[in-house]
Write an enzyme that holds these catalytic residues in place. Structure first.
Site, PDB file in Angstrom:
ATOM      1  N   GLY A  25       0.809  -1.204   0.000  1.00 53.29           N
ATOM      2  CA  GLY A  25       0.000   0.000   0.000  1.00 53.29           C
ATOM      3  C   GLY A  25       0.842   1.252   0.000  1.00 53.29           C
ATOM      4  O   GLY A  25       2.066   1.208  -0.137  1.00 53.29           O
ATOM      5  N   ASP A  26       0.180   2.380   0.167  1.00 53.06           N
ATOM      6  CA  ASP A  26       0.814   3.694   0.244  1.00 53.06           C
ATOM      7  C   ASP A  26       0.621   4.197   1.663  1.00 53.06           C
ATOM      8  O   ASP A  26      -0.515   4.411   2.101  1.00 53.06           O
ATOM      9  CB  ASP A  26       0.149   4.633  -0.763  1.00 53.06           C
ATOM     10  CG  ASP A  26       0.755   6.035  -0.768  1.00 53.06           C
ATOM     11  OD1 ASP A  26       1.296   6.467   0.270  1.00 53.06           O
ATOM     12  OD2 ASP A  26       0.650   6.712  -1.805  1.00 53.06           O
TER      13      ASP A  26
ATOM     14  N   HIS B 282      13.424  10.285   6.963  1.00 53.38           N
ATOM     15  CA  HIS B 282      14.369  11.247   6.384  1.00 53.38           C
ATOM     16  C   HIS B 282      14.124  11.497   4.898  1.00 53.38           C
ATOM     17  O   HIS B 282      14.744  12.382   4.312  1.00 53.38           O
ATOM     18  CB  HIS B 282      15.816  10.834   6.653  1.00 53.38           C
ATOM     19  CG  HIS B 282      16.290   9.638   5.899  1.00 53.38           C
ATOM     20  ND1 HIS B 282      17.569   9.130   6.063  1.00 53.38           N
ATOM     21  CD2 HIS B 282      15.703   8.820   4.982  1.00 53.38           C
ATOM     22  CE1 HIS B 282      17.737   8.091   5.280  1.00 53.38           C
ATOM     23  NE2 HIS B 282      16.626   7.884   4.618  1.00 53.38           N
TER      24      HIS B 282
END
Length: 351
Positions: free
Chosen positions: A232-233, A252
């Site tokens: 997924g995102d 980061h």
């Protein structure tokens, strides 16, 4: 965190010049990896003429190239023959399981060209890769190319591999039963945690294209029954719940606002009484570890909003997400593990 200078304070012009052309030393090493020199020499000693033939080197530069690697301590020369020094033989031979050169392969392809644009970054604040393409579009294209994807995952393994045993030992896993690595690629780090703690089950949340490579990697560890993958995102999809949620070298990549959002989403996935573990190359409030500062600049050169960050910044995101900072632990040579706890639900035991 303590300051660990890369070099003593320069006192002579020669000292300053050596710092100023350190890029030349770096490129000799990166080219050696690109040429598979260390893999070729792992098969046995070779003369300069033999290496020219095997690697396609021109005689004009080959002697000085090999001599430089001897002076760096990566090669040894005995008479007319060259061999790998022990460190190079162990870590830079692609045929060995300890191969860790994938990070430097990526440094050669991406980081080295980007650093030539540092002055541009300082003037504009913009990433300096060729074309300055959208970060998401670049990732989508890489995920669609199986060869590029495997190279990227090998690089991720090279970075996470040395940290796995440290993470397995740095946190008390005994009271928990499940762990989720957010942005954990093909599971190299979570596999080492599971191997060290047989009572745990584990999972990885990452982009869907990685799923088959995750299954393949877990089978190699013999962990297919204890590890699962969710694609997924993480900006738009909910994360699976777990007692302990881990993320490393992920925040980061993004802007501070995006990091705050991701920390809130990861905190929501932690079960009551559980923990969120974040590791990155944290920056000191005053100039400290120069390695971490250079990595932070590198993230600014190759991403649209990324950089390293301080413990104070991370603590702010954790507090806003309803978590309590429980401490920090050094992780490997340059990373710091930040441990945050989620309060147990009223009347319920910890996860």
């Amino acid at each position: 965190m303590t300051s660990t200078p890369l070099t003593a304070e320069p006192s002579t012009l020669d000292d300053i010049n050596r710092i100023g052309i350190a890029f030349a030393q770096a490129k000799v090493v990166l080219s050696a990896i690109e040429l598979d020199l260390f893999t070729v020499l792992a098969a046995g000693p070779a003369t300069e003429n033999e290496l020219r033939e095997r690697l396609g080197l021109h005689p004009r530069a080959s002697r000085d190239f090999l001599s430089a690697l001897v002076s760096f301590g990566l090669l040894r020369k005995d008479g007319d023959t060259y061999t790998n020094a022990p460190g190079a033989d162990r870590h830079l031979d692609k045929a060995k399981p300890e191969y860790a050169g994938a990070f430097l392969e990526r440094a050669n392809r991406m980081m080295y060209p980007a650093w030539s644009g540092l002055t541009g970054l300082l003037h504009t604040g913009e990433p300096q890769l060729a074309g300055r393409e959208d970060q998401a579009a670049a990732f989508e294209r890489m995920m669609a190319d199986p060869g590029h994807l495997r190279n990227f995952l090998r690089m991720m393994d090279a970075v996470s591999g040395p940290l796995g045993p440290h993470l397995a030992a740095a946190f008390d896993w005994s009271a928990h039963h499940s762990v989720l690595d957010v942005g954990g690629a093909r599971g190299n780090l979570v596999a080492q945690v599971l191997a060290a703690h047989p009572h745990l089950t584990g999972g990885v949340f990452d982009l869907p294209a990685i799923a088959p490579l995750f299954d393949e990697h877990m089978a190699g560890f013999g962990l297919g029954e204890r590890a699962s993958f969710t694609g997924g995102d993480f900006f738009t999809d909910d994360l699976p719940e777990a007692d302990v949620v881990v993320t490393g070298h992920v925040l980061h990549d993004w802007t501070p606002a995006e990091r705050a959002l991701l920390v809130k989403k990861m905190a929501a996935a932690v079960r009551p009484g559980g923990a969120l573990l974040i590791y990155d190359m944290l920056l000191d409030e005053t100039p400290g570890d120069p390695w971490n500062t250079l990595i932070s600049l590198n993230m600014q050169l190759i991403t649209n909003g990324g950089s390293e960050y301080t413990l104070a910044e991370c603590t702010g995101w954790l507090t806003d997400a309803g978590l309590e900072l429980a401490g920090t632990v050094p992780l490997g040579d340059h990373d710091t593990l930040v441990i945050a706890r989620k309060p147990a639900a009223a009347g319920e035991p910890a996860a």
